[in-house]
Design a protein around this motif. Structure first.
Motif, PDB file in Angstrom:
ATOM      1  N   LEU A  50       0.856  -1.388   0.028  1.00 57.10           N
ATOM      2  CA  LEU A  50      -0.062   0.187  -0.062  1.00 57.10           C
ATOM      3  C   LEU A  50       0.996   0.861   0.020  1.00 57.10           C
ATOM      4  O   LEU A  50       0.447   2.717  -0.523  1.00 57.10           O
ATOM      5  N   ASP A  80      -2.320   3.257   6.326  1.00 62.77           N
ATOM      6  CA  ASP A  80      -3.884   3.173   6.620  1.00 62.77           C
ATOM      7  C   ASP A  80      -5.134   3.537   5.143  1.00 62.77           C
ATOM      8  O   ASP A  80      -6.272   3.841   5.458  1.00 62.77           O
ATOM      9  N   TRP A  83      -5.560   3.636   1.919  1.00 57.35           N
ATOM     10  CA  TRP A  83      -6.219   2.163   1.861  1.00 57.35           C
ATOM     11  C   TRP A  83      -7.107   2.541   1.500  1.00 57.35           C
ATOM     12  O   TRP A  83      -8.387   3.086   1.307  1.00 57.35           O
ATOM     13  N   GLN A  84      -7.796   3.691   3.073  1.00 60.80           N
ATOM     14  CA  GLN A  84      -9.416   4.211   3.272  1.00 60.80           C
ATOM     15  C   GLN A  84      -9.175   5.697   1.825  1.00 60.80           C
ATOM     16  O   GLN A  84     -10.571   5.875   1.346  1.00 60.80           O
ATOM     17  N   PHE A  87      -8.672   3.058  -1.848  1.00 61.01           N
ATOM     18  CA  PHE A  87      -9.659   2.307  -1.445  1.00 61.01           C
ATOM     19  C   PHE A  87     -11.013   1.764  -1.192  1.00 61.01           C
ATOM     20  O   PHE A  87     -11.780   0.971  -1.733  1.00 61.01           O
ATOM     21  N   CYS A  97      -2.982   0.920  -8.019  1.00 63.66           N
ATOM     22  CA  CYS A  97      -4.306   0.029  -7.435  1.00 63.66           C
ATOM     23  C   CYS A  97      -4.539  -0.838  -7.530  1.00 63.66           C
ATOM     24  O   CYS A  97      -5.013  -1.890  -6.691  1.00 63.66           O
ATOM     25  N   ARG A 114     -13.229  -6.078   1.855  1.00 64.72           N
ATOM     26  CA  ARG A 114     -12.254  -4.870   2.197  1.00 64.72           C
ATOM     27  C   ARG A 114     -11.844  -5.056   3.435  1.00 64.72           C
ATOM     28  O   ARG A 114     -11.450  -4.260   3.787  1.00 64.72           O
ATOM     29  N   LEU A 116      -8.765  -5.140   5.595  1.00 67.30           N
ATOM     30  CA  LEU A 116      -7.148  -4.412   5.736  1.00 67.30           C
ATOM     31  C   LEU A 116      -6.996  -5.322   6.862  1.00 67.30           C
ATOM     32  O   LEU A 116      -5.826  -5.825   6.795  1.00 67.30           O
TER      33      LEU A 116
END
Ligand code: RAT
Ligand code: ZN
Length: 419
Positions: A50, A80, A83-84, A87, A97, A114, A116
């Motif tokens: 990520l 984090d 991702w937030q 994604f 991505c 989804r 994580l």
């Protein structure tokens, strides 16, 4: 499907080609991966995936986070946020991505969840050694070439132990510091190691010392090639340190030890330094310098990849003129499906099967999975189209001929070029 010895229809061709390409073992000629003895230099796992610099560049476009705030975060916090932002709050459709999603899916994780946390616990339960086997198995990669910097204080001591572990990882002697920062850092580093060089590098004594340094590292690493990344305004001949290094040190050593010189041309470093490693850009090069280099050094072997889309066709034409040039890979900003397809078609149309169509540039072990899955599909589609046009007029092909061709593209051409 039962395929006859001579492949005559589009359906037969599709079946055979997909099977042959899927079964083909890959030699990945340029990565930033490391074998286990290099410890923390080997990156793997969801947080590394990520925080890949390709995704760092993308997160700043969608998040309000400031550069200092982002760089002050821990890796987990950065992951984090990415991702937030990329994604969850937006759909992950960019190539970088999408690559994360393909990778998780291929590893058997549930991408629809989804979750994580769940992905993190998968990686927490495995070891680097086991994960190397999983990734090499899933991607069908049998060998990767690392990027090895003799000036790196973390890397050099591992080479000095003489044990670099897993032989599936091969070396490439990277020379960006020597060539691009000779006067800023390399010459003092060399002096510190006892090499008698000065900052101008203009005496026979100095050349001899740099050659001695290169020889020592060639013996230590047994590299597949020496490599450098260069800016788009790279010039040859060159009447500065770069030209003297090329003519008096690198090219003679490359010939003497039969270690090709890989040029990766077109990177503009630190276009936006706030982005750190994600801050480099691209520019179109003047390839007449490359032509001169190839023409004046026909007993030297060069591997070349370029970062500008606009240069790719011209590079293929140069490839038709110089057999001492092996074109490789769709580098960095070229490593996107639409561009890979275009470049692969262009190369095959102009150079047939005498190219190395792809490398992964993986920085994180897991990326071998998606980079090769995505590229393999595109290369297969281009090959189907090309073989089909032969079959349509009555040319026949056997499975073993297709296996031969595919083997050359994914490893054979590289090995033959090195010999
Ligand atoms: O693709 C990348 O990850 C770039 O950051 C570079 O490493 C580039 O591939 C290079 O080798 O200089
Ligand atoms: Zn690279």
């Amino acid at each position: 499907m039962n395929v006859p010895k001579h492949i005559k229809t589009a359906d037969q061709l599709n079946t055979v080609l997909s099977e042959v390409v899927d079964n083909q073992k890959i030699t990945d000629i340029h990565t930033h991966l490391f074998s286990p003895p290099f410890g923390e230099l080997l990156l793997w796992g969801i947080d590394e995936l990520l925080t890949y610099h390709y995704l760092i560049a993308e997160v700043f476009r969608k998040s309000d986070v400031s550069y200092p705030a982002f760089w002050a975060m821990t890796k987990t916090e950065q992951a984090d946020l990415i991702w937030q932002t990329l994604f969850i709050e937006n759909s992950p459709i960019s190539e970088a991505c999408r690559g994360v999603i393909t990778t998780l899916d291929e590893l058997g994780l549930d991408v629809s969840s989804r979750d994580l946390k769940d992905y993190r616990s998968y990686f927490a339960d495995t070891t680097a050694e086991d994960f190397i086997d999983t990734v090499f198995g899933s991607s069908n990669v049998s060998k990767v070439v690392m990027t090895n910097d003799p000036f790196d204080p973390l890397e050099a001591p591992v080479w000095e132990t003489g044990d670099v572990g897993d032989t599936r990882f091969e070396a490439a002697l990277r020379m960006d510091v020597l060539i691009n920062s000779y006067q800023e850092t390399a010459f003092e580093h060399l002096r510190g190691l006892g090499y008698d060089v000065d900052s101008n590098l203009s005496t026979e004594k100095g050349y001899k010392e740099v050659r001695r340094f290169l020889e020592a590292w060639i013996q230590r690493m047994n590299p597949k090639y020496m490599a450098v990344s260069l800016p788009p305004d790279f010039k040859y001949p060159h009447d500065g340190v770069l030209g003297r290094l090329f003519d008096n040190c690198i090219l003679p050593i490359s010939r003497e030890f039969n270690v090709p010189f890989a040029l990766m041309i077109g990177v503009k470093r630190a276009v936006n330094p706030e982005l750190r490693m994600a801050g480099d850009g691209t520019g179109k090069a003047d390839l007449s310098s490359l032509e001169t280099l190839l023409r004046e050094n026909q007993n030297n072997k060069f591997l070349v990849t370029l970062l500008s889309r606009e240069n790719q066709h011209e590079l293929c034409v140069i490839g038709r003129k110089f057999k001492n040039l092996m074109i490789f890979g769709c580098w960095w900003f070229m490593n996107n499906p639409s561009i890979i397809e275009e470049i692969t078609r262009e190369r095959i149309e102009l150079l047939g099967l005498s190219v190395i169509p792809q490398h992964s540039d993986a920085r994180i072990l897991d990326q071998l999975i998606y980079k090769w899955k995505h590229s393999r599909k595109i290369i297969t589609d281009v090959l189907v189209e090309k073989y089909q046009s032969l079959i349509e007029v009555g040319w026949t092909l056997t499975k073993s001929e297709i296996e031969r061709d595919v083997d050359n593209l994914f490893g054979g051409n590289f090995e033959q070029f090195l010999n």
